[in-house]
Design an enzyme around this catalytic site. Structure first.
Site, short mmCIF file in Angstrom:
data_model
loop_
_atom_site.label_atom_id
_atom_site.label_comp_id
_atom_site.label_asym_id
_atom_site.label_seq_id
_atom_site.Cartn_x
_atom_site.Cartn_y
_atom_site.Cartn_z
N HIS A 35 0.72 -1.17 0.00
CA HIS A 35 0.16 -0.19 0.02
C HIS A 35 1.02 1.03 -0.13
O HIS A 35 1.84 1.25 0.54
CB HIS A 35 -0.93 -0.03 1.13
CG HIS A 35 -2.08 1.07 1.15
ND1 HIS A 35 -1.97 2.23 1.27
CD2 HIS A 35 -3.28 0.69 0.68
CE1 HIS A 35 -3.16 2.92 1.30
NE2 HIS A 35 -4.00 1.93 0.54
N GLU B 254 -7.96 -5.43 -0.33
CA GLU B 254 -8.54 -6.11 -1.20
C GLU B 254 -8.16 -7.69 -1.10
O GLU B 254 -8.88 -8.40 -1.75
CB GLU B 254 -7.55 -5.74 -2.65
CG GLU B 254 -7.79 -4.31 -3.01
CD GLU B 254 -9.23 -3.85 -3.46
OE1 GLU B 254 -9.96 -4.13 -2.86
OE2 GLU B 254 -9.22 -3.17 -4.53
N1 ACO Z 1 4.07 -7.38 -4.70
C1 ACO Z 1 5.30 -7.52 -4.89
N2 ACO Z 1 6.17 -6.41 -4.82
C2 ACO Z 1 5.44 -5.00 -4.42
C3 ACO Z 1 4.04 -5.15 -4.08
C4 ACO Z 1 3.41 -6.25 -4.17
N3 ACO Z 1 1.97 -6.30 -4.22
N4 ACO Z 1 3.94 -4.15 -3.79
C5 ACO Z 1 5.02 -3.14 -3.75
N5 ACO Z 1 6.22 -4.01 -4.27
C6 ACO Z 1 7.35 -3.59 -4.26
C7 ACO Z 1 7.62 -2.71 -5.42
O1 ACO Z 1 7.73 -3.42 -6.64
C8 ACO Z 1 8.52 -1.74 -5.08
O2 ACO Z 1 9.81 -2.14 -5.60
P1 ACO Z 1 10.00 -1.41 -6.98
O3 ACO Z 1 10.20 -0.05 -6.79
O4 ACO Z 1 11.64 -2.03 -7.06
O5 ACO Z 1 9.21 -1.89 -8.10
C9 ACO Z 1 8.51 -1.71 -3.52
O6 ACO Z 1 7.85 -2.91 -3.13
C10 ACO Z 1 8.08 -0.49 -2.96
O7 ACO Z 1 6.62 -0.23 -3.38
P2 ACO Z 1 5.91 0.84 -2.93
O8 ACO Z 1 6.45 1.82 -2.99
O9 ACO Z 1 5.22 0.46 -1.54
O10 ACO Z 1 4.80 0.65 -3.73
P3 ACO Z 1 3.69 1.89 -4.16
O11 ACO Z 1 3.28 2.74 -3.31
O12 ACO Z 1 4.22 2.48 -5.73
O13 ACO Z 1 2.26 0.75 -4.56
C11 ACO Z 1 0.66 -0.63 -4.63
C12 ACO Z 1 1.31 0.48 -3.80
C13 ACO Z 1 0.11 -0.07 -5.91
C14 ACO Z 1 -0.74 -0.91 -3.90
C15 ACO Z 1 1.26 -1.61 -4.85
O14 ACO Z 1 1.73 -2.15 -3.38
C16 ACO Z 1 0.89 -2.87 -5.28
O15 ACO Z 1 0.80 -2.81 -6.57
N6 ACO Z 1 0.18 -3.91 -4.95
C17 ACO Z 1 -0.55 -4.94 -5.59
C18 ACO Z 1 -2.10 -4.47 -6.20
C19 ACO Z 1 -2.72 -4.21 -5.16
O16 ACO Z 1 -3.16 -5.03 -4.30
N7 ACO Z 1 -3.68 -3.08 -5.18
C20 ACO Z 1 -4.84 -3.03 -4.26
C21 ACO Z 1 -4.25 -1.70 -3.39
S1 ACO Z 1 -5.71 -1.32 -1.82
C22 ACO Z 1 -6.35 -0.07 -2.96
O17 ACO Z 1 -5.97 0.54 -3.70
C23 ACO Z 1 -7.85 -0.15 -2.55
#
Ligand code: ACO
Length: 372
Positions: free
Chosen positions: A250, A305
């Protein structure tokens, strides 16, 4: 004065709001003065809507009045929906919902916030039944919003447990500060485009898999993993490919999303109707361990989710309806934020840093053209 560029607007404050606060360090969500875990399962969706709209509109916002107003809006929306259904044939349910919401006008009602909040439930149910070859079911104005949604989609009187579970879900997702879809809704409201446009814009932002489009893919992940033993190799392979695990991570939360536990509890109350919970708990545990190993500097935990998928599946909804159902809850927040933003009377217009080609002096341009 311009501040420096922040990718994804991370940490940038663009509004003051009285509606909700997300504390990502402590894993705390406050919806207009109440912790989400205190109201979800204990207060009706209608009463939470009244709380969110309070101060922005002059009407009576008691639970009974909202219930009555939403019932009238649902009945009104029925006639509006029927001629549109045929055009939804080739669309995903969330795209069909986007089309139907676009067919509403702010001038359809003196209270477009009520109209769209009632209508969205009728549209989601009608789309679901129509696309499954079944006749849509007329709303029952004696029902509350959660009960009528279940009734209009499944075609039978739902049990009190199922009504409570869906009501809990709608309250849990009703508002969540400046998430991407609410931000989109507020940008639109700031141009004075109206509530309906704000809601349509909110839905457009919600449907992406990084936001409200994740719960369907969560179930696909469960299907693909298949067995308890396959969880670790499957998740490892997904991470090796660079995939994001749906239902984890998140932008704001650095600890577990408090809504995950609220929905897990609601799902466990329906335990007899879902056989996925022990499997999901196992997948969750393995995923969190693997994510911690790969991202030691960034705590990635379960988000809303993950258990949304289980709860909505246990309630018998097809996964293609998960994002539209999310919208049925979040419309409360979108409308409240749109009204709050419109009240500030200030157009949202951020700046960008230009990194494109620099214009050449007119003379050298002319010389360049002359030489070609
Ligand atoms: N799986 C694997 N790796 C992840 C995940 C994940 N679910 N979430 C973050 N990371 C990784 C990213 O790849 C990132 O590494 P990178 O920069 O080398 O690519 C690192 O962890 C840090 O990421 P964040 O800065 O925390 O991610 P961001 O804030 O940009 O994204 C998000 C948040 C979009 C929710 C992300 O965690 C994600 O894609 N999750 C999966 C989709 C999901 O569950 N969406 C629903 C969110 S809840 C809602 O909106 C209601």
């Amino acid at each position: 004065m311009h501040t420096s560029f922040r990718s994804g607007l991370e940490g940038v404050v663009v509004a003051e709001t009285i509606l909700s606060e997300v504390n990502g360090e402590e894993g705390r969500l406050v919806i207009r003065g109440h912790l989400v875990e205190d109201i979800a399962g204990n207060c009706s969706f209608e009463s939470v809507i009244g709380n969110l709209w309070a101060g922005f509109v002059p009407e009576d916002l008691s639970e009974a009045s909202i219930r009555q107003a939403l019932a009238e809006a649902r009945v009104w929306a029925w006639d509006r929906m029927l001629p549109l259904l045929n055009s939804t044939r080739r669309l995903e349910p969330v795209e069909a919902l986007r089309m139907m919401l676009s067919a509403l006008a702010d001038s359809d009602s003196a209270r477009p916030h009520v109209l769209v909040t009632g209508a969205i439930a009728v549209f989601v149910a009608g789309i679901s039944r129509f696309q499954n070859g079944k006749s849509p079911i007329h709303p029952n104005p004696a029902h509350g919003q959660a009960e009528d949604l279940l009734y209009m989609i499944h075609g039978e009187r739902p049990s009190p447990e199922r009504i409570r579970a869906l009501d809990t879900y709608l309250v849990t997702v009703s508002d969540h500060a400046l998430n991407a879809s609410t931000f989109a809704a507020r940008v639109i409201a700031s141009t004075r485009a109206g509530i309906i446009s704000s809601v349509v814009g909110g839905l457009c932002a919600l449907k992406g898999p990084l936001h409200g489009g994740a719960p369907g893919p969560v179930l696909e992940m469960f299907d693909s993993i298949g067995t308890f033993e396959n969880a670790e190799p499957w998740l490892t392979a997904a991470l090796d490919r660079g995939d994001r695990l749906m239902g984890f991570g998140h932008r704001i939360y650095r600890v577990r999303d408090p809504r995950a536990d609220v929905l897990k509890l609601a799902t466990s109350r329906l335990r007899a109707e879902s056989n996925r919970i022990p499997f999901a708990e196992h997948v969750e545990k393995v995923a969190i361990q693997l994510l911690a190993k790969r991202n030691p500097g960034r705590k990635l935990d379960t988000n809303v989710e993950f258990y949304t998928a289980l709860l909505l599946e246990a309630l018998g909804f097809h996964r293609s309806l998960f994002t539209p159902l999310f919208a049925c809850g979040r419309v409360a927040g979108w409308t409240a934020h749109a009204m709050e933003q419109a009240g500030t009377n200030r157009l949202m217009r951020p700046a960008s840093t230009y990194v494109g080609p620099v214009p050449q002096a007119q003379q050298s341009m002319a010389a360049e053209y002359a030489s070609t």
